[in-house]
Design an enzyme around this catalytic site. Structure first.
Site, mmCIF file in Angstrom:
data_model
loop_
_atom_site.group_PDB
_atom_site.id
_atom_site.type_symbol
_atom_site.label_atom_id
_atom_site.label_comp_id
_atom_site.label_asym_id
_atom_site.label_seq_id
_atom_site.Cartn_x
_atom_site.Cartn_y
_atom_site.Cartn_z
ATOM 1 N N GLU A 1 -6.466 -10.600 -1.158
ATOM 2 C CA GLU A 1 -7.262 -10.364 0.058
ATOM 3 C C GLU A 1 -8.745 -10.318 -0.288
ATOM 4 O O GLU A 1 -9.497 -9.492 0.218
ATOM 5 C CB GLU A 1 -6.829 -9.048 0.735
ATOM 6 C CG GLU A 1 -5.356 -9.008 1.087
ATOM 7 C CD GLU A 1 -4.912 -7.741 1.806
ATOM 8 O OE1 GLU A 1 -5.777 -6.967 2.270
ATOM 9 O OE2 GLU A 1 -3.697 -7.522 1.911
ATOM 10 N N ASP B 1 -12.504 -10.273 -0.669
ATOM 11 C CA ASP B 1 -13.791 -10.364 0.023
ATOM 12 C C ASP B 1 -14.767 -9.463 -0.718
ATOM 13 O O ASP B 1 -14.377 -8.473 -1.328
ATOM 14 C CB ASP B 1 -13.711 -10.041 1.527
ATOM 15 C CG ASP B 1 -12.974 -8.768 1.863
ATOM 16 O OD1 ASP B 1 -12.909 -7.856 1.014
ATOM 17 O OD2 ASP B 1 -12.468 -8.666 2.993
ATOM 18 N N HIS C 1 -10.768 -5.993 -2.259
ATOM 19 C CA HIS C 1 -11.821 -5.814 -1.240
ATOM 20 C C HIS C 1 -12.975 -5.088 -1.929
ATOM 21 O O HIS C 1 -12.902 -3.889 -2.178
ATOM 22 C CB HIS C 1 -11.300 -4.966 -0.073
ATOM 23 C CG HIS C 1 -10.205 -5.605 0.705
ATOM 24 N ND1 HIS C 1 -10.402 -6.734 1.475
ATOM 25 C CD2 HIS C 1 -8.893 -5.289 0.855
ATOM 26 C CE1 HIS C 1 -9.261 -7.075 2.062
ATOM 27 N NE2 HIS C 1 -8.335 -6.224 1.695
ATOM 28 N N GLU D 1 0.803 -1.231 0.000
ATOM 29 C CA GLU D 1 0.000 0.000 0.000
ATOM 30 C C GLU D 1 0.835 1.280 0.000
ATOM 31 O O GLU D 1 0.601 2.181 0.802
ATOM 32 C CB GLU D 1 -0.959 -0.024 1.204
ATOM 33 C CG GLU D 1 -1.873 -1.243 1.192
ATOM 34 C CD GLU D 1 -2.755 -1.356 2.432
ATOM 35 O OE1 GLU D 1 -2.651 -0.502 3.310
ATOM 36 O OE2 GLU D 1 -3.528 -2.328 2.487
ATOM 37 N N ASN E 1 1.993 -5.249 -3.123
ATOM 38 C CA ASN E 1 0.581 -5.540 -2.834
ATOM 39 C C ASN E 1 -0.172 -4.238 -2.556
ATOM 40 O O ASN E 1 0.334 -3.377 -1.825
ATOM 41 C CB ASN E 1 0.527 -6.451 -1.589
ATOM 42 C CG ASN E 1 -0.844 -7.021 -1.313
ATOM 43 O OD1 ASN E 1 -1.457 -7.620 -2.195
ATOM 44 N ND2 ASN E 1 -1.333 -6.857 -0.094
#
Ligand code: G3I
Length: 445
Positions: free
Chosen positions: A261, A263, A232, A154, A196
């Protein structure tokens, strides 16, 4: 002679109840096994303190072939005081994963967030040195155990600027990212090194900036092997329509890409459809070699109220689970009593009670994966136990959809009940020589 030997070996295996894998082999019945058949891993974020929860750990063992420690490898967890390292929780996850034959994604070596307070208070060369030491120490501790590291997490700003995110690390100099990658490579040359980020899932100013960085790193020989897309998703930030194209353009730079990640907030068919589309995009990109969901049950999620995962709070697979499994080419195998296997006519059930087991073997030098098909006889069974003989020196390293005790396998909760003539599957992975010989099958009725 070679051809004759192959034919004779195949005949012997078939006679012994072993069936060679073929395109018509039964579809896999877990996320990990189905993804493996597509040459990919299917992983989840894991929290160390949940491993004692038997529902959680049973799903983890059964479904997933990769794990990412959710918080346990972050800077605040691994170096709470400067120069004092604390690996207990992360070691628990890593060692357990390796014992189960699961890959490990390390998360994350250098990040502006979740820094210990001592690091938050550093700047300039003192912070740069502390970061380099941290990367060296942690990557060295886990050397040889990590498939991929999120080396930097990030580091770019949201919005339209395409700029780096302002942080104490960024203020040490624009080269902090490449220094982190070079340091990680020196510490663990075998681990794949990834960048990432989130909000980089479609083509936008932020992903364009990451793209330019990766292109520059490749041109200058800065070691980078992969890019992670957190993914996400929710109503405000849905799956972008150019997701696949974005993954592909990064892959075209010569790096692997992973969904790291995943979701998706929501429920029912809408959620299932989005999960399936996300998986489909990865499968369409050859270098998209793994998918990780950010937790197991909805209640394990960092945003639990959005019910964004594949299992409900009780550990039951949701519609999204079935959609993902189907997209991966797998299928759930326990038919309900009202829908027996179409290949068996109810008026002509197979003879004999109890159960039989046949085995598909995929073996290579030093290892094997065995898929076992358990078929009920003339009557419904409520549980089963399959026995196999392992050659001396062989060992089982991972089992899915069954509980193993040595080389004896017993059904788990959801696949013990099998209708007359219907089948279910489980599998295991091992080292050494694959088992041969007819498996025994004992049924409970
Ligand atoms: O363990 C303590 C507990 O003792 C304490 O009582 C409680 C009170 O707040 O906090 C607990 O720690 C929390 C920890 O999660 C474990 O639940 C931290 O406060 C909380 O900040 C931490 O949140 C994590 C978050 O990263 C921190 O940034 C989430 O679990 C984790 O899922 C999330 O993961 C991030 C990825 O690393 C990077 N990408 C985004 C993703 C989602 O935010």
């Amino acid at each position: 002679m070679r051809r004759t030997l192959v034919l004779l070996t195949a005949a012997a295996l078939t006679a012994a109840g072993f069936v060679a894998l073929s395109p018509t082999a039964d579809a896999a019945s877990t996320l990990g096994a189905a993804a493996a058949e597509k040459g990919r891993y299917f992983g989840t974020a894991v929290a160390a303190y949940k491993l004692s929860d038997s529902v959680y750990s049973a799903i983890l063992n059964r479904e997933f072939t990769s794990v990412t420690p959710e918080n346990e490898m972050k800077w605040d967890a691994t170096e709470p005081s400067q120069g004092t390292f604390s690996y207990t929780s992360a070691d628990t996850i890593v060692n357990r994963a390796i014992a189960n034959g699961q890959k490990v994604r390390g998360h994350a070596l250098a990040w502006h967030s979740q820094q210990p307070s001592w690091a938050q208070n550093l700047s300039g060369t003192a912070l740069r040195s502390a970061m380099v030491n941290h990367v060296t120490q942690v990557a060295t501790h886990y050397k040889g155990k990590i498939d991929s590291w999120d080396v930097v997490n990030e580091a770019f700003a949201d919005g339209s600027t395409g700029a780096r995110r302002d942080s104490n690390l960024q203020r040490t100099g624009n080269d902090w990212i490449e220094v982190a990658f070079r340091t990680a490579r020196a510490a663990d040359p075998a681990a794949k090194l990834c960048y990432n980020d989130y909000n980089t899932d479609g083509q936008n100013a932020k992903s364009n900036a990451v793209y330019a960085m990766v292109q520059d790193f490749k041109a200058r020989g800065v070691p980078i092997d992969c890019v992670g897309f957190q993914s996400h998703f929710n109503a405000a930030s849905p799956l972008p329509s150019d997701y696949q194209a974005n993954l592909q353009r990064f892959a075209n730079l010569g790096v692997d890409v992973q969904i790291t990640e995943l979701d998706i907030e929501g429920s029912g068919t809408a959620q299932a459809t989005s999960f399936a589309a996300t998986v489909r995009a990865c499968l369409a990109v050859t270098r998209c070699n793994g998918i990780t969901v950010w937790g197991i049950r909805d209640t394990d999620s960092w945003r639990a109220s959005g019910t964004p995962l594949l299992f409900d709070g009780s550990g039951n697979p949701k519609a999204a689970y079935t959609a993902v499994l189907n997209e991966l080419g797998g299928t759930t195998t326990s038919p309900s009593p009202s829908s027996p296997s179409p290949s068996i006519s109810p008026s002509n059930p197979p003879s004999g009670s109890g159960c039989t087991a046949t085995t598909s073997v995929n073996a290579w030098t030093g290892g094997f994966v065995v898929t076992v098909k358990v078929t009920a006889g003339a009557a419904r069974i409520t549980g089963w136990t399959v026995g196999l003989t392992l050659p001396a020196g062989s060992a089982i390293t991972n089992t899915w959809s069954a509980t193993a005790s040595g080389s004896t396998f017993t059904n788990v909760g959801y696949n013990g009940s099998v209708a007359a003539g219907a089948s279910t599957e489980f599998g295991f992975q091992g080292t050494g020589t694959a088992p041969s010989g007819t498996p025994t099958c004992t049924a409970r009725q």
